[in-house]
Design a protein around this motif. Structure first.
Motif, PDB file in Angstrom:
ATOM      1  N   LEU A  93      10.886  -1.807 -34.068  1.00 18.40           N
ATOM      2  CA  LEU A  93       9.732  -2.485 -34.662  1.00 18.40           C
ATOM      3  C   LEU A  93      10.127  -3.047 -36.019  1.00 18.40           C
ATOM      4  N   ILE A  94      10.028  -4.380 -36.147  1.00 22.00           N
ATOM      5  CA  ILE A  94      10.303  -5.018 -37.440  1.00 22.00           C
ATOM      6  C   ILE A  94       8.991  -5.629 -37.922  1.00 22.00           C
ATOM      7  N   GLN A  95       8.667  -5.401 -39.204  1.00 18.14           N
ATOM      8  CA  GLN A  95       7.369  -5.849 -39.732  1.00 18.14           C
ATOM      9  C   GLN A  95       7.538  -6.447 -41.125  1.00 18.14           C
ATOM     10  N   LYS A  96       6.573  -7.244 -41.516  1.00 16.79           N
ATOM     11  CA  LYS A  96       6.510  -7.716 -42.896  1.00 16.79           C
ATOM     12  C   LYS A  96       5.944  -6.586 -43.744  1.00 16.79           C
ATOM     13  N   ASN A  97       6.492  -6.406 -44.928  1.00 17.73           N
ATOM     14  CA  ASN A  97       5.967  -5.365 -45.815  1.00 17.73           C
ATOM     15  C   ASN A  97       4.988  -5.974 -46.826  1.00 17.73           C
ATOM     16  N   GLY A  98       4.584  -5.167 -47.789  1.00 21.44           N
ATOM     17  CA  GLY A  98       3.599  -5.599 -48.789  1.00 21.44           C
ATOM     18  C   GLY A  98       4.121  -6.627 -49.767  1.00 21.44           C
ATOM     19  N   GLN A  99       5.412  -6.971 -49.664  1.00 20.89           N
ATOM     20  CA  GLN A  99       5.959  -8.066 -50.492  1.00 20.89           C
ATOM     21  C   GLN A  99       6.228  -9.295 -49.634  1.00 20.89           C
ATOM     22  N   GLY A 100       5.760  -9.261 -48.394  1.00 23.04           N
ATOM     23  CA  GLY A 100       5.939 -10.413 -47.511  1.00 23.04           C
ATOM     24  C   GLY A 100       7.352 -10.550 -46.972  1.00 23.04           C
ATOM     25  N   GLU A 101       8.122  -9.448 -46.998  1.00 23.17           N
ATOM     26  CA  GLU A 101       9.500  -9.515 -46.491  1.00 23.17           C
ATOM     27  C   GLU A 101       9.649  -8.691 -45.218  1.00 23.17           C
ATOM     28  N   TRP A 102      10.552  -9.156 -44.351  1.00 24.49           N
ATOM     29  CA  TRP A 102      10.818  -8.401 -43.118  1.00 24.49           C
ATOM     30  C   TRP A 102      11.504  -7.075 -43.432  1.00 24.49           C
ATOM     31  N   GLU A 103      11.086  -6.030 -42.730  1.00 23.42           N
ATOM     32  CA  GLU A 103      11.731  -4.731 -42.869  1.00 23.42           C
ATOM     33  C   GLU A 103      11.667  -4.022 -41.515  1.00 23.42           C
ATOM     34  N   VAL A 104      12.759  -3.392 -41.120  1.00 22.62           N
ATOM     35  CA  VAL A 104      12.726  -2.629 -39.865  1.00 22.62           C
ATOM     36  C   VAL A 104      11.985  -1.327 -40.145  1.00 22.62           C
ATOM     37  N   THR A 105      10.853  -1.140 -39.465  1.00 22.82           N
ATOM     38  CA  THR A 105      10.044   0.053 -39.709  1.00 22.82           C
ATOM     39  C   THR A 105      10.646   1.251 -38.984  1.00 22.82           C
ATOM     40  N   GLY A 106      11.135   1.030 -37.781  1.00 24.73           N
ATOM     41  CA  GLY A 106      11.717   2.132 -37.029  1.00 24.73           C
ATOM     42  C   GLY A 106      12.270   1.665 -35.700  1.00 24.73           C
ATOM     43  N   CYS A 107      12.997   2.556 -35.047  1.00 22.41           N
ATOM     44  CA  CYS A 107      13.520   2.265 -33.723  1.00 22.41           C
ATOM     45  C   CYS A 107      13.555   3.580 -32.961  1.00 22.41           C
ATOM     46  N   ALA A 108      13.060   3.564 -31.751  1.00 21.67           N
ATOM     47  CA  ALA A 108      13.017   4.790 -30.948  1.00 21.67           C
ATOM     48  C   ALA A 108      13.571   4.522 -29.560  1.00 21.67           C
ATOM     49  N   GLY A 109      14.089   5.550 -28.935  1.00 24.00           N
ATOM     50  CA  GLY A 109      14.589   5.423 -27.566  1.00 24.00           C
ATOM     51  C   GLY A 109      13.479   5.671 -26.563  1.00 24.00           C
ATOM     52  N   ARG A 110      13.660   5.118 -25.382  1.00 21.70           N
ATOM     53  CA  ARG A 110      12.699   5.365 -24.287  1.00 21.70           C
ATOM     54  C   ARG A 110      13.499   5.674 -23.021  1.00 21.70           C
ATOM     55  N   ILE A 111      13.078   6.687 -22.303  1.00 18.04           N
ATOM     56  CA  ILE A 111      13.731   7.028 -21.035  1.00 18.04           C
ATOM     57  C   ILE A 111      12.697   6.908 -19.925  1.00 18.04           C
ATOM     58  N   GLY A 112      13.030   6.137 -18.897  1.00 19.86           N
ATOM     59  CA  GLY A 112      12.098   5.957 -17.784  1.00 19.86           C
ATOM     60  C   GLY A 112      11.982   7.236 -16.977  1.00 19.86           C
ATOM     61  N   PRO A 113      10.889   7.392 -16.222  1.00 20.78           N
ATOM     62  CA  PRO A 113      10.781   8.582 -15.368  1.00 20.78           C
ATOM     63  C   PRO A 113      11.781   8.489 -14.199  1.00 20.78           C
ATOM     64  N   HIS A 114      12.018   9.586 -13.508  1.00 20.14           N
ATOM     65  CA  HIS A 114      12.912   9.553 -12.351  1.00 20.14           C
ATOM     66  C   HIS A 114      12.445   8.496 -11.348  1.00 20.14           C
ATOM     67  N   ARG A 115      13.373   7.825 -10.724  1.00 15.71           N
ATOM     68  CA  ARG A 115      13.139   6.785  -9.712  1.00 15.71           C
ATOM     69  C   ARG A 115      12.544   5.492 -10.283  1.00 15.71           C
ATOM     70  N   SER A 116      12.439   5.397 -11.619  1.00 21.28           N
ATOM     71  CA  SER A 116      11.911   4.173 -12.216  1.00 21.28           C
ATOM     72  C   SER A 116      13.065   3.318 -12.731  1.00 21.28           C
ATOM     73  N   ILE A 117      12.916   1.991 -12.625  1.00 22.08           N
ATOM     74  CA  ILE A 117      13.960   1.088 -13.124  1.00 22.08           C
ATOM     75  C   ILE A 117      13.563   0.514 -14.477  1.00 22.08           C
ATOM     76  N   THR A 118      12.404   0.937 -14.966  1.00 21.14           N
ATOM     77  CA  THR A 118      11.925   0.487 -16.278  1.00 21.14           C
ATOM     78  C   THR A 118      11.627   1.709 -17.151  1.00 21.14           C
ATOM     79  N   SER A 119      11.670   1.485 -18.467  1.00 22.68           N
ATOM     80  CA  SER A 119      11.494   2.607 -19.383  1.00 22.68           C
ATOM     81  C   SER A 119      10.136   2.588 -20.091  1.00 22.68           C
ATOM     82  N   ASN A 120       9.320   1.562 -19.812  1.00 17.18           N
ATOM     83  CA  ASN A 120       8.060   1.399 -20.549  1.00 17.18           C
ATOM     84  C   ASN A 120       7.232   2.692 -20.561  1.00 17.18           C
ATOM     85  N   LEU A 121       6.666   3.006 -21.717  1.00 18.94           N
ATOM     86  CA  LEU A 121       5.862   4.225 -21.841  1.00 18.94           C
ATOM     87  C   LEU A 121       4.659   4.179 -20.893  1.00 18.94           C
ATOM     88  N   HIS A 122       4.070   2.978 -20.733  1.00 12.25           N
ATOM     89  CA  HIS A 122       2.914   2.858 -19.844  1.00 12.25           C
ATOM     90  C   HIS A 122       3.289   3.091 -18.382  1.00 12.25           C
TER      91      HIS A 122
END
Ligand SMILES: Nc1ncnc2c1ncn2[C@@H]1O[C@H](COP(=O)(O)OP(=O)(O)O)[C@@H](O)[C@H]1O
Ligand SMILES: [Mg+2]
Length: 360
Positions: free
Chosen positions: A216-245
């Motif tokens: 997730l990259i966002q603009k901060n309170g000074q109007g500049e881009w900053e990477v807020t964070g990055c997290a891993g995702r693992i799909g459930p068994h038998r899934s070819i996608t990792s989406n949380l939904h």
């Protein structure tokens, strides 16, 4: 639109609470709630823990979280943006997966991060692409949340494996076949140019589950881009996608990278992800106009190569809450508000400059 609004009500509540801390009043409404220059908005009342509906003037700054599941919703949103173009919009709609690929390919800095992608034309073309790359993903250009995505892998000289999810996101039974049988199957799927066919990145972990990263990259309170964070995702068994939904689970970035890489290598990969995120955000702003945040689906191949799978203009920040990074989650919620404050000050700035010169 009522349903889609409820989908994120917990997030809107959190936004309202964070807004209150820094003096930003949050009002929730959809284009359908607009009445001329006013709207029937929802305001969170913390004292009562409830939402209150009232008729209020349109707020000066719009943080658009509408999902356009149907074309009609999109048209309503577009009409609202056109009619109220004087308001400040924190973000703007980006392109579908195919147009986005074409736009991003224009940048020589970004292109190396894009998996080879073509628009679906025919079964023979798809088979040629598959034989070249051995692993491919077929995705609806307007799809979200892992809906309607197929993964096809060549597993032997004349052996193929097709897996995926249908349009309601249900996992379909894996289909193993030779080329002739695969061809018949592909014809039955009635694919169209509304699909993209993409080089697949090998993301299967030792236990058979797939994984990727959400940055997730966002603009901060000074109007500049900053990477807020990055997290891993693992799909459930038998899934070819990792989406949380789609049942995926969230994992800290370092832990997931640690499954495949040494600490030294991890530092390099993370730097590359962050540098790339800045490049992408700058480039997209140049193409589409001012943006406030982007969610990037990033794949890291077994050699540590970084790939962009998708970019989301209305990203969820749920991953950070799920892995217990509450500080990152809070930042992810408050940054659009801080950026909104900064934007409103920018707008007022020329006026205060004038006042200064007058009083001098
Ligand atoms: N080219 C690819 N190689 C490997 N995995 C992929 C690829 N494209 C998509 N995926 C998997 O499918 C998921 C959903 O794909 P994505 O393009 O993000 O579409 P959606 O809009 O449905 O989220 C990704 O998060 C990833 O797990
Ligand atoms: Mg995605």
């Amino acid at each position: 639109m009522g349903g889609s609004r409820l989908e994120e009500l917990a997030f809107f509540k959190r936004l309202s609470q964070e807004g209150r801390k820094i003096g930003v009043q949050v009002e929730v409404f959809t284009p359908g709630d607009v009445r001329g220059e006013s709207a029937r908005t929802l305001t969170y009342v913390p004292e009562k823990g409830t939402w209150m509906r009232k008729l209020a003037p349109l707020p000066p700054i719009i943080y658009d979280r509408c999902r356009y599941k149907a074309a009609a919703n999109y048209q309503m949103l577009k009409a609202f943006r056109n009619r109220h173009s004087k308001l400040i919009f924190l973000s703007r709609p980006l392109a579908n997966k195919w147009s986005m690929h074409q736009t991003l390919s224009q940048s020589t800095e970004i292109k190396p991060y894009l998996p080879a992608t073509v628009r679906y034309t025919s079964v023979p073309d798809l088979l040629r692409f598959l034989k070249k790359h051995k692993l491919i993903y077929v995705k609806p250009k307007n799809g979200t949340g892992g809906r309607g995505i197929l993964r096809i892998e060549q597993v032997g000289a004349d052996r193929y494996l097709l897996q995926g999810r249908n349009h309601s996101r249900t996992i379909i039974s894996p289909f193993r076949a030779n080329e002739r049988q695969l061809e018949i199957k592909l014809h039955s799927l009635r694919l169209s140019p509304d699909y993209v066919v993409q080089q697949g990145i090998p993301l299967t972990l030792r236990d058979g589950r797939v994984h990727d990263y959400r940055l997730l990259i966002q603009k901060n309170g000074q109007g500049e881009w900053e990477v807020t964070g990055c997290a891993g995702r693992i799909g459930p068994h038998r899934s070819i996608t990792s989406n949380l939904h789609g049942g995926g689970s969230a994992v800290p970035q370092d832990r997931l990278l640690g499954y495949r890489f040494s600490p030294d290598k991890i530092t390099g990969i993370k730097n590359e992800m962050n540098n790339f995120a800045h490049k992408l955000a700058d480039f997209l702003e140049g193409k589409f106009g001012k943006l406030c945040e982007l969610g990037m689906d990033i794949a890291v191949d077994p050699k540590g190569g970084v790939w962009l799978l998708e970019v989301n203009p209305k990203p969820s920040r749920e991953v950070f809450r799920r892995i217990g990074q509450h500080g990152v989650y809070q930042k992810a919620v408050s940054r659009p508000l801080e950026y909104a404050l900064w934007m409103s000050k920018q707008k007022k700035a020329p006026l205060s400059e004038e006042t200064k010169t007058e009083s001098n």
